[in-house]
Enzyme design. Structure first.
Site, PDB file in Angstrom:
ATOM      1  N   ASP B 192       0.815  -1.212   0.000  1.00  0.00           N
ATOM      2  CA  ASP B 192       0.000   0.000   0.000  1.00  0.00           C
ATOM      3  C   ASP B 192       0.854   1.270   0.000  1.00  0.00           C
ATOM      4  OD1 ASP B 192      -1.830   2.005   0.487  1.00  0.00           O
ATOM      5  OD2 ASP B 192      -2.525   1.215   2.421  1.00  0.00           O
ATOM      6  N   HIS B 365      -4.226   4.198   6.385  1.00  0.00           N
ATOM      7  CA  HIS B 365      -3.093   3.723   5.583  1.00  0.00           C
ATOM      8  C   HIS B 365      -1.760   4.014   6.251  1.00  0.00           C
ATOM      9  CE1 HIS B 365      -5.726   3.010   2.082  1.00  0.00           C
ATOM     10  NE2 HIS B 365      -6.376   4.070   2.526  1.00  0.00           N
TER      11      HIS B 365
END
Lengths: 551, 551
Positions: B192, B365
């Site tokens: 990610d 995130h």
């Protein structure tokens, strides 16, 4: 008892007081700034927005002058429009006058405009107003705040400002003058709220110099720096750092080139001999000796940076080894365009430096601690947060409350509200009419209003379907085959399929029409039937334009 | 020597690998995620965008299964479209399956879909793929990363993740499992990159609990909290804090209500007895006992929050004393809409709390330090930054380089590039065709492509002018007066003025036409002439549609 002083922010629906303010005393009106606003992404086709000064139209003879606090578009951009209606004297500092001249020349209005240059420390007497401009730090040199003495008391307008202890031009905000104002007693302070949601203190421009130094030291090849054409101090920083690393500088972008020439002439840009070269001359230099100053840091499709990103610039093409720097803040709403440009530049193999990767830009506006400092230096009797959206003003008002300014002496208003002063206490009065004034091509104001924008929106969402049909009112009958044309509805195959069905709908609609039904009625019925048909078929509602050709 | 392993991110022009990835070994294909993308503001009329999986169309029989890593729209939103073409088994964790069920039920596809629930720790053998889902922290519970063992080696897919040591559900990312993978040796890590430009560590969800606690403690009246319908863990936080302050909770928004019901059934939401009330029941409670959970934190015009801001909600109206909290991140491009909603809520007298005023939202995130941690735990032989725009991937690649991963083993690619592995070393191969697949109403893909969007854009910028005229090809002559109709060009008065001039232009254009000139030619000539006329008159170019009615 009620004084004769009235203050009115006049920016339509934009940021409060950002683009224009009116200060009225008795019969005399002083206007501050005449800037433009950038349209939001759903204001389809609008080029820009100018302040709504319809309030002043029936008071033309009472407007004494306009004072422009600094040279940014959102403070000078609407001058050509304003001056056409109100040919009053314009007052501004030297650099600001320089930028205004560039603008008025483009508008062929320079000759007939009465432009007065003044400097911090001057005292201008205009009607009942005694105006004392004072130096403040902002992202453009020669920005001034205003002290306006009226018989009702002293008004302080901060303009856009920050407290920068190490500014590029070496001139910090004029604390002494602020203290002097405080000594006289301030009736009302109107202060910049742009960064009211930012805690702490805005970093000094010095930070940018260091960041640019870092970039140019490490960059293996050419450095391309994109910023605003009016960011004169930023341009100076770039030049200074480029000089340290023996990089020659070329400018890409007409307005920036023009501004640089003007700023050099006025002595606001100091550029060493032989340092400036043309883009052509630059080709013969080693990349590590090249620096290009460009416009388009907002991702504007027609500006230099976007054309570089798309490989559409006539004389420059971005290559691996190039370093591109975006050295300006992002105007809200431009995020997508800017990110697209950055991604495309990476695609071309360039390294791209942008905020927050490096502090290549700092805000020109005061953050919370600086706003507190200004309030505490001036200790105004009344406070009006300006230069911000409602959410910023509310936050700025909270800050004032924390500093002990009584709530009833803080006026959070939107543009158009009239501020009165009664026994030295501020009072919010009626709202004068006003809204957006759109500029679209050569159209200004009413020509392109909300209704037009709504039409454009529905055209944008689903396109348009035009149906033309021969019609005999006598017989109330369709003659021949109706002809359907679509734009922006769907791609050919898909469109043809719907059109076939739609043609049938037109036929069926006309079938049960009585003789002598007027065309207009039939057009309306077909419009409704087709719009419904499209929704059933596609879950979209294109604009339908039905036109009967009578036989 | 070249292995039979191929990895292909399949998101069209969107974030790389975000919405879909394909892992191929020999003849077998495993698909990971099937999410949707939100359109950018210049993709006129597009509802959303689904991944371009045309690459898979001629390989239908080779697709073994699809694994969905978590329940967010950008990972499950395109499932109904994908499953219609590829009716393969779907694998996901319990909560994710729950959200998929809600979605498939709405699409009437639940019955025919083969949905398998699995859990972290399970080992699934699908063709040559040995799949080991492992728990990671993200802004929705039950998110898993994937370890995929193939004969060519071990692939790790991080999914969207962060390292949260104090997550809402008490389950941190599974370090032990990561260490175990590392012990086995990781051929390639795909991780990610969303926050690759964010230094440091992403704050824990715990921070949000404290911020919400702070808000509810101080709020004098009702609290309205807007967030994503799928942000189950956020909803739990709100419920927990509301319970502490004796606030009853009502839900406004159909999808959120449905998700909450489902999450309670599956045990992912723990809500005390009698705490939930209807909006109706809430009216009888004192404001300080009320909390409303709502959708629309992105400013979506049709969602609850926007309707509240506009005073258009059937059962709730925002009043002074209310506190509104926006507890979700801003999807890029939505800034303007969100700020407008915030300003309107302030206008109605509410207090509005939003990031950055208070940490009422944290990202789900990993930031740079967490990305480094994942890379150092796994020490993969090869690295592919995914889940981000090119600018994020480039940054993530720089981070990998800083940790000593050789550049030739880091592949920064856009969607559609085929990744091969030769002697355990990654190699970027050809790009398979692919682009945006727009969903607009009931149209998907080719029906609404770039050409249609371009037409919509020019309609949006300047509107449309339709000119209908009787024409005799034999005589090459205009019969009667041409009829002009405009939409979105200008307001009535301004429009009528231009139309008058335009009608003249049509007449003049037809004058010098030769007999037997076909209608189509005349239509083209009139189109060109009018378009030019409009530009001269207005500096705008509306779309011109000329239609000849032959006599």
């Amino acid at each position: 008892m009620m004084s004769n002083l009235r203050i009115i922010p006049l920016g339509g629906l934009g940021e409060v007081g950002k683009n224009m303010m009116a200060v009225e005393y008795g019969e005399d009106i002083l206007v501050i700034d005449a800037g433009l606003m950038f349209p939001e992404s759903d204001m389809y086709g609008v080029d820009f927005i100018i302040p709504d000064y319809s309030y002043l139209r029936d008071k033309k003879d009472r407007v004494r002058a306009i004072f422009v606090t600094h040279g940014h578009e959102d403070h000078i951009g609407a001058l050509p429009f304003f001056l056409r209606e109100f040919p009053v004297p314009v007052y501004a500092t030297r650099l600001t006058c320089g930028l205004i001249e560039v603008k008025l020349r483009q508008a062929h209005m320079l000759r007939e405009t009465e432009l007065h240059t003044c400097a911090p420390g001057d005292v201008l007497s205009i009607g009942p107003f005694r105006i004392e401009p004072f130096h403040v730090c902002h992202s453009i040199p020669d920005t001034v705040g205003l002290g306006v003495t009226t018989p009702a008391g002293l008004i302080i307008h901060s303009s856009d400002f920050k407290f920068d202890h190490t500014p590029v031009d070496g001139r910090p905000t004029d604390f002494a003058k602020l203290a002097e104002f405080a000594g006289r007693g301030v009736l009302v302070l109107m202060a910049d709220s742009t960064n009211a949601t930012e805690p702490g203190t805005t970093p000094s421009e010095q930070v940018v110099t260091q960041a640019l130094d870092d970039v140019m030291r490490k960059a293996p090849g050419r450095v391309i720096i994109a910023t605003f054409a009016s960011l004169i101090s930023r341009i100076q920083q770039v030049i200074d750092v480029a000089a340290c690393y023996g990089r020659r500088v070329a400018i890409a972008g007409a307005t920036m080139a023009e501004n640089v020439k003007m700023a050099m002439r006025l002595g606001y840009l100091r550029i060493p001999e032989r340092m400036m070269v043309s883009l052509g001359e630059m080709e013969s230099l080693p990349p590590s000796r090249c620096l290009i100053l460009a416009t388009g840091a907002q991702g504007e499709p027609t500006a230099v940076l976007s054309r570089l990103a798309l490989g559409q610039h006539p004389s420059i093409s971005v290559q691996p080894g190039d370093t591109v720097v975006l050295s300006s803040h992002t105007i809200p709403g431009n995020e997508e365009m800017i990110h697209r440009v950055i991604n495309r530049l990476f695609q071309k193999g360039a390294d791209v430096v942008y905020h927050p990767l490096a502090p290549v830009h700092v805000s020109g506006h005061a953050s919370q601690e600086e706003q507190k400092l200004l309030l505490n230096i001036l200790r105004p009797r009344n406070f009006v947060p300006i230069h911000g959206e409602l959410r910023h003003l509310k936050q700025h008002a909270k800050i004032a409350a924390e500093l002990g300014i009584p709530r009833e002496r803080v006026a959070v208003v939107e543009n158009g509200y009239v501020l009165y002063f009664e026994d030295d206490c501020i009072r919010v009065g009626e709202r004068v009419p006003g809204g957006y004034v759109f500029v679209d091509g050569s159209w200004v104001g009413d020509a392109v209003g909300p209704a037009v924008i709504r039409d454009r929106e529905s055209l944008a969402m689903a396109g348009v379907c035009v149906v033309v049909f021969r019609y005999s009112p006598q017989r109330g009958a369709l003659l021949g085959t109706p002809r359907l044309t679509v734009r922006g509805v769907a791609a050919r195959d898909a469109a043809e399929e719907v059109i076939a069905g739609a043609t049938e709908v037109v036929r069926r609609t006309v079938q049960d029409i009585r003789p002598r039904t007027p065309s207009a009625t039939v057009e309306r019925q077909i419009q409704a039937a087709l719009s419904e048909f499209f929704y059933q078929q596609t879950k979209n509602r294109p604009e339908v334009i039905a036109i009967a050709v009578e036989e």
